[in-house]
Design a protein around this motif. Structure first.
Motif, PDB file in Angstrom:
ATOM      1  N   ARG A  67     -80.894   1.264 -72.361  1.00  0.00           N
ATOM      2  CA  ARG A  67     -82.272   1.740 -72.541  1.00  0.00           C
ATOM      3  C   ARG A  67     -83.197   0.559 -72.895  1.00  0.00           C
ATOM      4  O   ARG A  67     -84.303   0.447 -72.400  1.00  0.00           O
ATOM      5  CB  ARG A  67     -82.299   2.793 -73.655  1.00  0.00           C
ATOM      6  CG  ARG A  67     -83.587   3.584 -73.717  1.00  0.00           C
ATOM      7  CD  ARG A  67     -83.435   4.855 -74.504  1.00  0.00           C
ATOM      8  NE  ARG A  67     -82.685   4.644 -75.736  1.00  0.00           N
ATOM      9  CZ  ARG A  67     -81.781   5.470 -76.194  1.00  0.00           C
ATOM     10  NH1 ARG A  67     -81.509   6.579 -75.549  1.00  0.00           N
ATOM     11  NH2 ARG A  67     -81.153   5.239 -77.325  1.00  0.00           N
ATOM     12  N   ASN A 111     -79.707  -2.853 -81.637  1.00  0.00           N
ATOM     13  CA  ASN A 111     -80.579  -1.691 -81.477  1.00  0.00           C
ATOM     14  C   ASN A 111     -80.984  -0.942 -82.764  1.00  0.00           C
ATOM     15  O   ASN A 111     -80.626   0.226 -82.933  1.00  0.00           O
ATOM     16  CB  ASN A 111     -79.929  -0.689 -80.521  1.00  0.00           C
ATOM     17  CG  ASN A 111     -79.585  -1.343 -79.210  1.00  0.00           C
ATOM     18  OD1 ASN A 111     -80.476  -1.742 -78.467  1.00  0.00           O
ATOM     19  ND2 ASN A 111     -78.305  -1.494 -78.928  1.00  0.00           N
ATOM     20  N   GLN A 131     -82.682   2.446 -82.036  1.00  0.00           N
ATOM     21  CA  GLN A 131     -81.835   3.592 -81.691  1.00  0.00           C
ATOM     22  C   GLN A 131     -81.240   4.203 -82.963  1.00  0.00           C
ATOM     23  O   GLN A 131     -81.107   5.407 -83.088  1.00  0.00           O
ATOM     24  CB  GLN A 131     -80.739   3.106 -80.738  1.00  0.00           C
ATOM     25  CG  GLN A 131     -79.862   4.196 -80.205  1.00  0.00           C
ATOM     26  CD  GLN A 131     -78.494   4.156 -80.868  1.00  0.00           C
ATOM     27  OE1 GLN A 131     -78.309   3.493 -81.893  1.00  0.00           O
ATOM     28  NE2 GLN A 131     -77.564   4.881 -80.313  1.00  0.00           N
ATOM     29  N   ASP A 162     -82.192   7.969 -82.868  1.00  0.00           N
ATOM     30  CA  ASP A 162     -81.098   8.859 -82.464  1.00  0.00           C
ATOM     31  C   ASP A 162     -80.078   9.100 -83.568  1.00  0.00           C
ATOM     32  O   ASP A 162     -79.647  10.226 -83.801  1.00  0.00           O
ATOM     33  CB  ASP A 162     -80.367   8.268 -81.252  1.00  0.00           C
ATOM     34  CG  ASP A 162     -81.207   8.383 -80.009  1.00  0.00           C
ATOM     35  OD1 ASP A 162     -82.164   9.168 -80.030  1.00  0.00           O
ATOM     36  OD2 ASP A 162     -80.911   7.682 -79.021  1.00  0.00           O
ATOM     37  N   GLU A 196     -72.724   4.718 -78.139  1.00  0.00           N
ATOM     38  CA  GLU A 196     -74.092   4.683 -78.684  1.00  0.00           C
ATOM     39  C   GLU A 196     -74.717   3.313 -78.424  1.00  0.00           C
ATOM     40  O   GLU A 196     -75.853   3.197 -78.012  1.00  0.00           O
ATOM     41  CB  GLU A 196     -74.063   4.908 -80.195  1.00  0.00           C
ATOM     42  CG  GLU A 196     -73.441   6.224 -80.591  1.00  0.00           C
ATOM     43  CD  GLU A 196     -74.424   7.100 -81.310  1.00  0.00           C
ATOM     44  OE1 GLU A 196     -75.502   6.625 -81.628  1.00  0.00           O
ATOM     45  OE2 GLU A 196     -74.080   8.268 -81.526  1.00  0.00           O
ATOM     46  N   ALA A 215     -77.783   2.430 -75.789  1.00  0.00           N
ATOM     47  CA  ALA A 215     -79.009   1.847 -76.354  1.00  0.00           C
ATOM     48  C   ALA A 215     -79.321   0.509 -75.698  1.00  0.00           C
ATOM     49  O   ALA A 215     -80.481   0.199 -75.431  1.00  0.00           O
ATOM     50  CB  ALA A 215     -78.856   1.678 -77.864  1.00  0.00           C
TER      51      ALA A 215
END
Ligand code: ATP
Length: 555
Positions: free
Chosen positions: A107, A26, A29, A33, A100, A104
């Protein structure tokens, strides 16, 4: 910071390497983020640390004047508290890191459903998708449960730790009050000063959860940062390893021979492949010891069984794969000297692999400006207007527009584009609206203009255009860019034969030399040479290719 990371992510094809080799999870991300959490937490900790120092200075004086041994109690208490909270929360960093990642992943699973909505709907794959998404969600949920248990244990301890602060200073100074050495009010004073200073010393205890989340973010960003650094060509230990891709700059026409003629092979050479062996990133040899010259208008068709390595050969030619050995030389023209005349008398073919122009590996930042264009197997539609589709990837719209179509005001530094380098200034001039309309006619797509009313309407183009229409749009981009050489990877696979013939005629008429990969018999009509790649024993060192001329009469 976002722009800094985006720059590095998009340079040297790092985004491609990360995705194709699944090096880290990811990256999107991490850019969205993790950068956000990093900057927010860094600011928060700086402020907290600053106010703790001010607090410490102000209250130390008061506490010291009341009863100096209180300091000793305070140190012992805070050190003990810190050790216990580190012990209780030691798993929080790794749990936060995994949280995390798992969120991710979940998502990303949802994004893939959105991107492949039509295929999933055709397959009726909802139940499988649901199961797949729930698996990812369950994984995130389980990790979150562990995280909550760890935080709960830490919270229990932190609450007890903060309640005891009310009693300890009172208990220490109580004997002094009973022996009449201090007034009753001093007890309250000592409790207040003690709790202030202890809070300053106990930053790790109180902020342990935030610190562990911050540490996880730093870990993820650090991993990403190292990867971005390692794909910078400056960090390669030996640039001569693997396949060398060389852009040789034809500054002018070659020297005429004694009889005044120019050797045709020098005049027309576009690509020279020398002893090229292409391997997959895992080391399996696909094409072995290939040597080949492609001259101007000597259109080459690459054929072979599925999985033999046709696309991989093109990947090597585009610099996406460098595993293997050998040399690929592209003879590209220098735009400043692109209209040389024989009478100019300037001589020689200049091989320019100097680091000043092309970087240490001799690769330009954008091969489109060198007159080499690549059409991939899957047509790619950018998010934006029809005009932006056509201009991609050679030109971009000048102004950066916001989602609602308005132009941003102010002077945010990251909205400014980097100054144009000497190299990017060689871009061909931007097509006008008339050029764009004409090129749509050339690829028989003018009807989409009336359907979508103008060149400046935005749509989800990959959904509203058929695959064949997207492939024709890709040819429109190619005709606008007017490269010297185009590499086509089954770029007409979704088209009917009449359209295929028409498009090949268009690019031939434009004077573009092409190398195509394809299986269709009809493709032989438009090519002069055929490179056949066969699948042989991976251990064999024998070349697994053959090249022959295509006689148009006999096809
Ligand atoms: N990233 C990768 N890592 C390892 N092997 C790969 C990778 N990408 C492709 N391959 C393998 O390399 C081989 C050649 O793939 P390539 O896409 O070049 O085949 P192709 O000849 O173009 O096939 P097709 O005609 O089906 O498109 C295949 O066996 C494929 O599985």
């Amino acid at each position: 910071m976002t722009k800094y990371y985006l720059d590095r992510y998009l340079s040297n094809q790092t985004f491609y390497k990360i995705q194709s080799q699944s090096i880290i999870d990811n990256p999107d991300q991490r850019i969205v983020d993790d950068l956000n959490s990093f900057t927010e937490s860094a600011l928060y900790f700086s402020e907290t640390l600053f106010s703790a120092v001010i607090d410490l200075i102000s209250f130390s004086n008061i506490l010291f004047s009341i009863y100096p041994p209180l300091f000793v109690v305070l140190f012992v208490y805070s050190i003990g508290g810190t050790v216990i909270s580190i012990f209780l929360g030691k798993n929080l960093v790794s749990l936060n890191f995994m949280q995390e990642k798992k969120e991710a992943d979940f998502r990303y699973g949802l994004v893939r459903v959105r991107e492949n909505a039509e295929s999933i709907a055709f397959y009726s794959g909802e139940a499988n998708e649901m199961q797949f998404l729930l698996q990812r969600f369950t994984s995130a949920f389980k990790n979150m449960s562990k995280l909550l248990i760890c935080s709960r244990n830490l919270e229990f301890f932190t609450s007890g730790y903060s309640f005891l602060i009310q009693i300890i200073p009172a208990a220490v100074v109580a004997p002094m009050y009973f022996s009449g050495k201090i007034a009753f009010g001093v007890i309250n004073q000592s409790v207040s000063a003690f709790s202030h200073i202890l809070a300053d010393f106990s930053l790790i205890v109180y902020q342990f959860e935030t610190i562990s989340a911050f540490a996880a973010v730093i870990d993820r960003l650090g991993e990403f940062d190292n990867l971005l650094d390692s794909s910078n060509p400056k960090h390669h230990s030996d640039p001569s390893e693997g396949i060398s891709l060389i852009y040789s700059n034809v500054k002018s026409l070659p020297e005429p021979e004694s009889n005044g003629s120019i050797p045709i092979e020098k005049l027309q050479k576009l690509v020279d492949i020398e002893h090229l062996t292409v391997e997959t990133p895992s080391g399996t040899a696909l094409v072995r010891n290939l040597s080949l010259v492609i001259n101007k208008n000597e259109h080459l068709l690459v054929t072979g069984p599925s999985g033999s390595g046709k696309t991989s050969l093109l990947r090597a030619m585009c610099g996406l794969w460098s595993t293997g050995k050998g040399k690929i030389i592209f003879y590209v023209k220098d735009v400043e000297d692109n209209q040389p005349s024989i009478s100019s008398g300037v001589v020689a073919l200049e091989v320019d692999t100097g680091s000043d122009k092309y970087g240490e590996l001799g690769r330009p930042s954008n091969r489109n400006y060198e007159g080499i264009f690549f059409l991939p197997q899957k047509p790619y539609m950018v998010l934006g207007t029809l005009r932006q589709q056509l201009l991609y990837p050679t030109w971009a719209e000048d102004a950066i527009s916001t989602a609602d179509g308005t132009k941003p005001t102010g002077s945010l530094p990251f909205l400014k584009q980097a100054p144009k380098s000497e190299h990017t200034s060689q871009k061909p001039s931007k097509p006008t609206t008339e050029d764009l309309i004409q090129v749509l006619e050339d690829v028989r797509l003018s009807y989409i203009l009336s359907r979508f009313s103008s060149l400046d309407t935005s749509h989800e183009w990959s959904s509203v255009l058929s695959l064949g229409e997207q492939q024709r749009l890709a040819f429109a981009r190619l005709l606008l860019s007017k490269p010297q050489l185009v590499i086509l990877d089954e770029s007409t696979s979704a088209l009917d034969e009449a359209n295929e013939v028409h498009l090949y005629k268009q690019i031939e008429k434009a004077g573009i030399t092409y190398i195509s990969v394809g299986h269709r018999q009809t493709l032989y009509d438009f090519h002069k040479k055929n490179l056949r790649i066969s699948t042989k024993e991976p251990s064999s060192a024998e070349p697994n290719w053959s090249i022959e001329s295509i006689d148009r009469e006999t096809v």
